[in-house]
Motif scaffolding. Structure first.
Motif, mmCIF file in Angstrom:
data_model
loop_
_atom_site.group_PDB
_atom_site.id
_atom_site.type_symbol
_atom_site.label_atom_id
_atom_site.label_comp_id
_atom_site.label_asym_id
_atom_site.label_seq_id
_atom_site.Cartn_x
_atom_site.Cartn_y
_atom_site.Cartn_z
ATOM 1 N N GLY A 22 -40.357 -5.747 80.721
ATOM 2 C CA GLY A 22 -41.483 -6.337 80.002
ATOM 3 C C GLY A 22 -41.739 -5.716 78.641
ATOM 4 N N LEU A 23 -41.077 -4.600 78.326
ATOM 5 C CA LEU A 23 -41.263 -4.003 76.992
ATOM 6 C C LEU A 23 -40.115 -4.460 76.099
ATOM 7 N N ALA A 24 -40.474 -5.059 74.952
ATOM 8 C CA ALA A 24 -39.435 -5.579 74.044
ATOM 9 C C ALA A 24 -38.606 -4.420 73.487
ATOM 10 N N GLU A 25 -37.345 -4.717 73.206
ATOM 11 C CA GLU A 25 -36.403 -3.694 72.717
ATOM 12 C C GLU A 25 -36.963 -2.948 71.494
ATOM 13 N N ASP A 26 -37.483 -3.694 70.520
ATOM 14 C CA ASP A 26 -37.973 -3.055 69.286
ATOM 15 C C ASP A 26 -39.121 -2.095 69.560
ATOM 16 N N ALA A 27 -40.039 -2.546 70.418
ATOM 17 C CA ALA A 27 -41.195 -1.707 70.746
ATOM 18 C C ALA A 27 -40.727 -0.463 71.502
ATOM 19 N N PHE A 28 -39.736 -0.672 72.352
ATOM 20 C CA PHE A 28 -39.189 0.457 73.125
ATOM 21 C C PHE A 28 -38.570 1.494 72.189
ATOM 22 N N ILE A 29 -37.742 1.031 71.250
ATOM 23 C CA ILE A 29 -37.079 1.972 70.318
ATOM 24 C C ILE A 29 -38.147 2.696 69.486
ATOM 25 N N ALA A 30 -39.160 1.941 69.046
ATOM 26 C CA ALA A 30 -40.213 2.570 68.234
ATOM 27 C C ALA A 30 -40.909 3.673 69.040
ATOM 28 N N GLN A 31 -41.172 3.378 70.313
ATOM 29 C CA GLN A 31 -41.810 4.391 71.160
ATOM 30 C C GLN A 31 -40.900 5.619 71.312
ATOM 31 N N CYS A 32 -39.623 5.364 71.556
ATOM 32 C CA CYS A 32 -38.678 6.483 71.761
ATOM 33 C C CYS A 32 -38.533 7.307 70.481
ATOM 34 N N GLU A 33 -38.587 6.633 69.344
ATOM 35 C CA GLU A 33 -38.455 7.393 68.094
ATOM 36 C C GLU A 33 -39.687 8.268 67.859
ATOM 37 N N HIS A 34 -40.818 7.735 68.237
ATOM 38 C CA HIS A 34 -42.042 8.535 68.135
ATOM 39 C C HIS A 34 -41.925 9.781 69.027
ATOM 40 N N VAL A 35 -41.456 9.571 70.257
ATOM 41 C CA VAL A 35 -41.327 10.712 71.183
ATOM 42 C C VAL A 35 -40.257 11.683 70.678
ATOM 43 N N THR A 36 -39.189 11.144 70.088
ATOM 44 C CA THR A 36 -38.128 12.021 69.588
ATOM 45 C C THR A 36 -38.667 12.914 68.465
ATOM 46 N N ALA A 37 -39.564 12.383 67.652
ATOM 47 C CA ALA A 37 -40.161 13.214 66.594
ATOM 48 C C ALA A 37 -40.954 14.365 67.225
ATOM 49 N N LEU A 38 -41.666 14.072 68.307
ATOM 50 C CA LEU A 38 -42.417 15.130 68.997
ATOM 51 C C LEU A 38 -41.463 16.134 69.641
ATOM 52 N N LEU A 39 -40.396 15.586 70.206
ATOM 53 C CA LEU A 39 -39.389 16.448 70.840
ATOM 54 C C LEU A 39 -38.728 17.344 69.794
ATOM 55 N N ALA A 40 -38.478 16.759 68.627
ATOM 56 C CA ALA A 40 -37.845 17.523 67.541
ATOM 57 C C ALA A 40 -38.751 18.692 67.132
ATOM 58 N N ALA A 41 -40.050 18.434 67.103
ATOM 59 C CA ALA A 41 -40.983 19.509 66.738
ATOM 60 C C ALA A 41 -40.974 20.605 67.812
ATOM 61 N N THR A 42 -40.906 20.176 69.076
ATOM 62 C CA THR A 42 -40.838 21.156 70.178
ATOM 63 C C THR A 42 -39.555 21.974 70.053
ATOM 64 N N LEU A 43 -38.460 21.287 69.782
ATOM 65 C CA LEU A 43 -37.174 21.988 69.631
ATOM 66 C C LEU A 43 -37.246 22.998 68.497
ATOM 67 N N GLN A 44 -37.879 22.572 67.423
ATOM 68 C CA GLN A 44 -37.977 23.449 66.255
ATOM 69 C C GLN A 44 -38.707 24.740 66.621
ATOM 70 N N ARG A 45 -39.769 24.590 67.405
ATOM 71 C CA ARG A 45 -40.518 25.786 67.827
ATOM 72 C C ARG A 45 -39.664 26.718 68.682
ATOM 73 N N HIS A 46 -38.723 26.116 69.399
ATOM 74 C CA HIS A 46 -37.867 26.930 70.280
ATOM 75 C C HIS A 46 -36.526 27.267 69.621
#
Ligand code: 2HG
Ligand code: ZN
Length: 493
Positions: A417-441
Motif C-alpha cells: 500500500g505504500l507507493a514506491e516513491d514515498a517508500f524511497i523518500a522515507q528510506c532516504e530520510h532514515v538513511t540520513a539519520l543512520l548516516a548521522a549515527t554512523l558519523q558519531r560512531h
C-alpha cells in the motif's frame, strides 16, 4: 591526446549545430545516432549493441531502481579496443559506464542517461599463472567463480568470496573493493591485487605495480584504482595474488537469544578458534530464506543466528570448537547450535546466510550497507535498532551481514500500500539519520557495496569536506573530461 586530434580522422565537429557529423561513412541502419556510426567506423571490429533488450540488460544492475537508458553497449575484445573507445569518447565527450557482472547494489553500473556502456564481458580470459610469484593474471571480465577455479587448478586459492561469485566479475570486484564472507581472515579485494593494467579516463594505458611485493617508489595508483567505482580508469588486466588453501574447516550454526550475545559470542570464538568467517542474520532473514527453499537446521524461534566457519584440521581444534560452544551455552549467549557433519550439510548451513539477498530480491528492498569498528558494534547496534524501530513502524527490516568485520546489511521491504516513491523518500530520510549515527560512531555509509548512485548523497557523512575535495581533484587528473561514470560517487559528476 590534444583536444583537437580526432581518433580516426573520419569526423568533424559541426560546432554550429552543436553536434558531431560523421563524414564518409555508410550509416548502420540499426544505429541511427551519428556518434555510433562514427564509432563503428573508427573500430570496424567493435561489437556494438543497440537493441532495446540489450540496452535494458546492460543498463542496469541489481538495484533495479533506475530505468536503463544507455546510448548503446560496446563490448570490446581487447585493451586496444578499450583504449580506442576511451580516446573516441574523450574526443566526443561521450559518457562511459564501465560494466562487469552488474551484480552491484549501489547503482554503480547503471546507465540511465544516454551513456555508452563499456562491457568487459568479452575480455574474460585467464591470461596466465606464475608459480614462483603465485599470481594469476586475468582479464577484467573473468567471473569470480572462474578465478576460484583457476586458482584451485594450481593448488592455490583466491580467497575473496561472496554469494554473487557465479555472476560478478573480477573487474567489478576491483572497482568496488569487494569484501564478502572471508574478510575476517583474508581482508578485502584490495589485499589481493598485485598489479593492474588500467585505461584512464583520459585514454592512457597505465601498468601499475607489475606484481611487485615491495615497491616504495611513490604514490600507489594501483590501490587508488581499487574501489574507485569506475570513475578513474577501466581495469583491462589484473594480476591477482593467490595463497595456500586453508586447512580443513567446520561450519557451525548458532541460535542466539538476543543482540548483545552476537558480539559476546564473537569475542569468545575469536579468542578460541581460528575463524574463517563469522556471519549473522535475524529471524526475519531466516523466514525469507526458508520460504525460498533453504532447509531449517535449528528448531524453534530465535531472534539471531550466526554462521561461523573455522579451521578444524585435527581433533584438538574440533574439541576447542565444542568447548567454545559449551561455554557460550553455559553463559546464556547461545540457545542452540549445530555443526555440519559433511560438505553437503556445511553448504546447507551456508545457504541460510548466502541465500538471503536472492530470497529478498522480489521485494526490491532498499539497502543499507554500513560499517563501524568492531569495538563500536555493540553501542552502534543498540542505537541503530532503536532508530529503525522508530522510523520504520510498518516496514519489515531484515538485518544480516559480516558482523565479525563490523559490517551490517539492512534491507527494508516496502510495506503493502505504500507507493514506491514515498517508500524511497522515507528510506532516504532514515538513511540520513543512520548516516548521522554512523558519523558519531566513526563508521562508514558504504562498507563493501560502493557509493554509486544510491549513497552519493551521504558521502559527506563518511568522508570529510577536505577529503572529498581531494577526491574530486584526483578524478580531474585521471579523467579531466569527466566522462567515466559521471554521477556515480559524486552527485554532480
Ligand atoms: C551479502 O553480504 C551481500 O550477502 C549482499 O553483500 C547484501 O543484499 C545485501 O544487502
Ligand atoms: Zn555483504
Amino acid at each position: 591526446m590534444p583536444e583537437s586530434e580526432t581518433i580516426c580522422g573520419t569526423a568533424t565537429l559541426d560546432a554550429a549545430r552543436g553536434g558531431w557529423q560523421a563524414v564518409g561513412m555508410i550509416p548502420e541502419p540499426s544505429m541511427s545516432d551519428p556518434r555510433l556510426t562514427e564509432l563503428s567506423g573508427c573500430l570496424p571490429g567493435l561489437r556494438l549493441l543497440t537493441a532495446s533488450a540489450d540496452l535494458e540488460h546492460y543498463g542496469r544492475d541489481w538495484t533495479r531502481r533506475w530505468t536503463p537508458a544507455p546510448l548503446a553497449v560496446a563490448l570490446p575484445a581487447s585493451t586496444e579496443e578499450v583504449l580506442a573507445i576511451m580516446r573516441w569518447a574523450n574526443e566526443r565527450r561521450v559518457a562511459i559506464v564501465p560494466s562487469g557482472g552488474r551484480t552491484g547494489l549501489s547503482g554503480g553500473a547503471v546507465a540511465a542517461n544516454g551513456e555508452l556502456v563499456l562491457s568487459l564481458e568479452r575480455m574474460n580470459r585467464v591470461l596466465g599463472f606464475d608459480a614462483v610469484d603465485r599470481t594469476l593474471s586475468v582479464q577484467p571480465g573473468v567471473i569470480l567463480q572462474h578465478v576460484h577455479e583457476a586458482a584451485h587448478g594450481h593448488g592455490l586459492v583466491y580467497p575473496v568470496d561472496f554469494a554473487a561469485r557465479g555472476s560478478c566479475s573480477i573487474g567489478g570486484n576491483i572497482a568496488t573493493n569487494a569484501g564478502g564472507i572471508r574478510v575476517i581472515r583474508y581482508g578485502n579485494t584490495r589485499e589481493w591485487i598485485a598489479g593492474l593494467k588500467v585505461v584512464t579516463g583520459h585514454g592512457e594505458l597505465l601498468e601499475l605495480n607489475r606484481g611487485l611485493i615491495k615497491n616504495s617508489s611513490g604514490y600507489d595508483f594501483r590501490q587508488l584504482m581499487v574501489g574507485s567505482e569506475g570513475t578513474l580508469g577501466i581495469v583491462v588486466e589484473a594480476t591477482l595474488r593467490l595463497t595456500d588453501p586453508p586447512p580443513p574447516s567446520q561450519v557451525m550454526l548458532l541460535a542466539l537469544p538476543d543482540m548483545d550475545a552476537l558480539m559476546q559470542v564473537f569475542a569468545l570464538f575469536r579468542t578460541r578458534l581460528p575463524l574463517q568467517a563469522f556471519e549473522f542474520f535475524t529471524d526475519h532473514a531466516l523466514r525469507h530464506v526458508l520460504a525460498h527453499g533453504a532447509q531449517r537446521a535449528i528448531a524453534g524461534d530465535h531472534p539471531y543466528y550466526v554462521v561461523t566457519e573455522f579451521d578444524a584440521a585435527d581433533e584438538r581444534q574440533q574439541e576447542a570448537a565444542l568447548a567454545a560452544f559449551e561455554q557460550a551455552l553455559e553463559r546464556g549467549w547461545v540457545s542452540d547450535g549445530v555443526i555440519a557433519q559433511s560438505e553437503a550439510q556445511a553448504a546447507a548451513l551456508w545457504r541460510l546466510r548466502e541465500g538471503i539477498t536472492e530470497s529478498l530480491a522480489p521485494w526490491r528492498p532498499y539497502k543499507n550497507d554500513v560499517s563501524v569498528r568492531i569495538s563500536a558494534v555493540p553501542a552502534f547496534l543498540h542505537e541503530m535498532q532503536a532508530l529503525l524501530a522508530r522510523e520504520y513502524p510498518r516496514a519489515e527490516v531484515v538485518w544480516f551481514g559480516h558482523i565479525g568485520d563490523g559490517n551490517l546489511h539492512i534491507n527494508v521491504l516496502r510495506p503493502d500500500g505504500l507507493a514506491e516513491d514515498a517508500f524511497i523518500a522515507q528510506c532516504e530520510h532514515v538513511t540520513a539519520l543512520l548516516a548521522a549515527t554512523l558519523q558519531r560512531h566513526g563508521g562508514s555509509i558504504s562498507a563493501e557495496h560502493g557509493i554509486g548512485l544510491v549513497k552519493r548523497a551521504y558521502l559527506d557523512s563518511t568522508r570529510s569536506a577536505a577529503e572529498i575535495a581531494l577526491m574530486r581533484g584526483v578524478r580531474k587528473v585521471f579523467d579531466p573530461n569527466g566522462i567515466l561514470n559521471p554521477g556515480k560517487l559524486f552527485a554532480d559528476g
